[in-house]
Write a protein that holds these residues in place. Sequence first.
Motif, PDB file in Angstrom:
ATOM      1  N   SER A   1       0.802  -1.223   0.000  1.00 25.83           N
ATOM      2  CA  SER A   1       0.000   0.000   0.000  1.00 25.83           C
ATOM      3  C   SER A   1       0.836   1.275   0.000  1.00 25.83           C
ATOM      4  O   SER A   1       0.308   2.354  -0.222  1.00 25.83           O
ATOM      5  N   SER A   2       2.144   1.185   0.256  1.00 22.17           N
ATOM      6  CA  SER A   2       2.998   2.378   0.207  1.00 22.17           C
ATOM      7  C   SER A   2       4.460   1.961   0.088  1.00 22.17           C
ATOM      8  O   SER A   2       4.811   0.805   0.345  1.00 22.17           O
ATOM      9  N   GLY A   3       5.288   2.925  -0.266  1.00 17.41           N
ATOM     10  CA  GLY A   3       6.729   2.688  -0.302  1.00 17.41           C
ATOM     11  C   GLY A   3       7.272   2.427   1.092  1.00 17.41           C
ATOM     12  O   GLY A   3       8.194   1.630   1.280  1.00 17.41           O
ATOM     13  N   GLN A   4       6.697   3.117   2.081  1.00 16.59           N
ATOM     14  CA  GLN A   4       7.112   2.888   3.469  1.00 16.59           C
ATOM     15  C   GLN A   4       6.906   1.429   3.858  1.00 16.59           C
ATOM     16  O   GLN A   4       7.789   0.803   4.464  1.00 16.59           O
ATOM     17  N   ALA A   5       5.722   0.885   3.509  1.00 16.39           N
ATOM     18  CA  ALA A   5       5.434  -0.512   3.827  1.00 16.39           C
ATOM     19  C   ALA A   5       6.420  -1.426   3.094  1.00 16.39           C
ATOM     20  O   ALA A   5       6.887  -2.423   3.658  1.00 16.39           O
TER      21      ALA A   5
ATOM     22  N   HIS B   1      10.370  -0.312  -4.167  1.00 19.67           N
ATOM     23  CA  HIS B   1       9.900   0.897  -4.846  1.00 19.67           C
ATOM     24  C   HIS B   1       8.845   1.591  -4.014  1.00 19.67           C
ATOM     25  O   HIS B   1       8.010   0.942  -3.390  1.00 19.67           O
ATOM     26  N   SER B   2       8.868   2.928  -4.077  1.00 20.90           N
ATOM     27  CA  SER B   2       7.670   3.699  -3.815  1.00 20.90           C
ATOM     28  C   SER B   2       7.072   3.888  -5.201  1.00 20.90           C
ATOM     29  O   SER B   2       7.568   4.694  -5.992  1.00 20.90           O
ATOM     30  N   THR B   3       6.016   3.133  -5.503  1.00 20.17           N
ATOM     31  CA  THR B   3       5.408   3.237  -6.843  1.00 20.17           C
ATOM     32  C   THR B   3       4.650   4.553  -6.993  1.00 20.17           C
ATOM     33  O   THR B   3       4.222   4.910  -8.092  1.00 20.17           O
ATOM     34  N   THR B   4       4.497   5.256  -5.849  1.00 18.18           N
ATOM     35  CA  THR B   4       3.869   6.575  -5.805  1.00 18.18           C
ATOM     36  C   THR B   4       4.521   7.558  -6.774  1.00 18.18           C
ATOM     37  O   THR B   4       3.886   8.503  -7.218  1.00 18.18           O
ATOM     38  N   LYS B   5       5.795   7.362  -7.058  1.00 13.61           N
ATOM     39  CA  LYS B   5       6.567   8.331  -7.832  1.00 13.61           C
ATOM     40  C   LYS B   5       6.465   8.040  -9.333  1.00 13.61           C
ATOM     41  O   LYS B   5       5.372   7.989  -9.848  1.00 13.61           O
ATOM     42  N   TYR B   6       7.577   7.816 -10.028  1.00 11.86           N
ATOM     43  CA  TYR B   6       7.516   7.705 -11.488  1.00 11.86           C
ATOM     44  C   TYR B   6       6.689   6.527 -11.999  1.00 11.86           C
ATOM     45  O   TYR B   6       6.148   6.585 -13.095  1.00 11.86           O
TER      46      TYR B   6
ATOM     47  N   ALA C   1      19.460   8.760  -4.347  1.00  6.86           N
ATOM     48  CA  ALA C   1      18.835   9.055  -3.064  1.00  6.86           C
ATOM     49  C   ALA C   1      17.903  10.259  -3.152  1.00  6.86           C
ATOM     50  O   ALA C   1      18.202  11.253  -3.817  1.00  6.86           O
ATOM     51  N   ASN C   2      16.777  10.152  -2.453  1.00  3.61           N
ATOM     52  CA  ASN C   2      15.803  11.231  -2.329  1.00  3.61           C
ATOM     53  C   ASN C   2      15.952  11.857  -0.954  1.00  3.61           C
ATOM     54  O   ASN C   2      15.729  11.181   0.048  1.00  3.61           O
ATOM     55  N   PRO C   3      16.312  13.119  -0.793  1.00  2.00           N
ATOM     56  CA  PRO C   3      16.511  14.130  -1.835  1.00  2.00           C
ATOM     57  C   PRO C   3      17.981  14.420  -2.136  1.00  2.00           C
ATOM     58  O   PRO C   3      18.265  15.311  -2.934  1.00  2.00           O
TER      59      PRO C   3
ATOM     60  N   VAL D   1      17.984  -2.674  -2.514  1.00  2.00           N
ATOM     61  CA  VAL D   1      18.116  -1.360  -3.150  1.00  2.00           C
ATOM     62  C   VAL D   1      16.737  -0.770  -3.441  1.00  2.00           C
ATOM     63  O   VAL D   1      15.905  -1.401  -4.091  1.00  2.00           O
ATOM     64  N   ASP D   2      16.515   0.447  -2.953  1.00  2.00           N
ATOM     65  CA  ASP D   2      15.298   1.201  -3.265  1.00  2.00           C
ATOM     66  C   ASP D   2      15.552   1.902  -4.599  1.00  2.00           C
ATOM     67  O   ASP D   2      16.379   2.811  -4.690  1.00  2.00           O
ATOM     68  N   ASN D   3      14.832   1.464  -5.630  1.00  2.00           N
ATOM     69  CA  ASN D   3      15.089   1.934  -7.001  1.00  2.00           C
ATOM     70  C   ASN D   3      14.033   2.939  -7.467  1.00  2.00           C
ATOM     71  O   ASN D   3      13.812   3.096  -8.667  1.00  2.00           O
TER      72      ASN D   3
ATOM     73  N   ILE E   1      19.416   8.488   2.384  1.00  2.00           N
ATOM     74  CA  ILE E   1      18.157   7.845   2.000  1.00  2.00           C
ATOM     75  C   ILE E   1      16.993   8.783   2.313  1.00  2.00           C
ATOM     76  O   ILE E   1      17.162   9.779   3.014  1.00  2.00           O
ATOM     77  N   TYR E   2      15.840   8.422   1.803  1.00  2.00           N
ATOM     78  CA  TYR E   2      14.598   9.171   2.026  1.00  2.00           C
ATOM     79  C   TYR E   2      14.359   9.355   3.531  1.00  2.00           C
ATOM     80  O   TYR E   2      14.556   8.423   4.317  1.00  2.00           O
ATOM     81  N   GLY E   3      13.928  10.571   3.917  1.00  2.00           N
ATOM     82  CA  GLY E   3      13.732  10.885   5.328  1.00  2.00           C
ATOM     83  C   GLY E   3      12.764   9.944   6.032  1.00  2.00           C
ATOM     84  O   GLY E   3      12.972   9.566   7.184  1.00  2.00           O
TER      85      GLY E   3
END
Length: 426
Positions: free
Chosen positions: A81-85, A202-207, A155-157, A180-182, A107-109
Amino acid sequence: MEQKLGTKCVQAGYTPKSGEPRVLPIIQSTTYKYDTSEDMARLFDLEASGYFYTRLANPTCDSVAQKLCALEGGTAAMLLSSGQAANFFAVFNIANAGDHVIASNSIYGGTFNLFAVTMKKMGIEFTFISPDSTEEELDKAFRPNTKAVFGETIANPALTVLDIELFAKVAHKHGVPLIVDNTFATPVNCRPIEWGADIVTHSTTKYLDGHATSVGGAIVDGGKFDWFKYADKFPGLTTPDDSYHGITYAEKFGLGGAFITKCVAQLMRDFGSSPSAFNAFLLNLGMETLHVRMPKHCANAQKVAEFLESHEKVSWVRYCGLKSDKYYALGQKYLPNGSCGVLSFGVKGGRKAAEEFMKHLRLAAIVTHVADARTCILHPASSTHRQMTDEELLECGVSPDLMRLSVGIEDADDIIADIDNALGKI
Ligand SMILES: *Cc1c(COP(=O)(O)O)cnc(C)c1O
């Protein structure tokens, strides 16, 4: 012949039989009907594959997971349900209370907080290391109870580029997988499994979604990590699971299927971070154009980065497509066709000038999102990080003048004109 990436973006994961819908159907059903209790019992025992409850699996979500699996070159995949999960499940699937994990500090905050605060409370300890670490520095971070190494392709950001091959080599030397978070690169620009990574998130939320419609996550297993070779480190995969009548995941589902099957059977069952079929449907629509959108994001971002670099009011630009960037060489190695549409930069005059600049943007919208079709921008010092002083900001690698710009797929000339106009006002 194996299909190329663009074909997989459009077609992988769903192949209708004669007379079935051409477009991936939304299976909006929590439950699935069986003729006998015995039929269903076989599913509960993991003796047969099929659907019985959407918290564990749904045909629409599975089709989209299979598409991503094909794109990343994996052996099994799941949506969440999310990239965090996704990042939580990927690590918690192999690390328990008392274990240790090494993660890049770039890495992402949200991921940093998940690891450093929340998973720490669960008894898992993290060592954060620089993504620029040498082999010797990496070696030193390992402990007998280390279970994984984690990093982000881009890495974000911070926009650092991970030396995936080096990190994979060192992780494997110590008998643990590299996760690896891609998210930012997407499989169109980098496939970490080809460079030795074992698990991709992945956070599929993005691209992947690409249109800012649905929060989502995914995990893909490369299927190459030999759990049995380090059986004592990974008992969850190599010893019987009492909650499934004593099956041993790595034995029953092989190296290609064990990680994802365990992740679904245990973590999805117990935590229930299930994606909705409708969100998966939207994600699939986005992925159908991923190979068309990514080159446009990259080409636009390259033009914007070059424009910013040459502008007198801009003090610095970070984008690995620029020859002057610290990560240019790693970018050329791992992201030869382009990195992503996100760049960061600062303006002369610091925090105040950045705030003034943002006020005059018309096309670029101020949002906390990144990586969708519309150009957007965020000034952490006046939004997500606004409670921090300039000194505190610098400590966590965010300068007071830093703006994160997510370049969309509009016409580059219009994006640049918008920025040029706003720069002219400060
Ligand atoms: C956004 C993001 C996440 C978190 O994903 P959500 O879908 O927002 O939960 C994790 N990793 C990276 C690199 C991200 O950009």
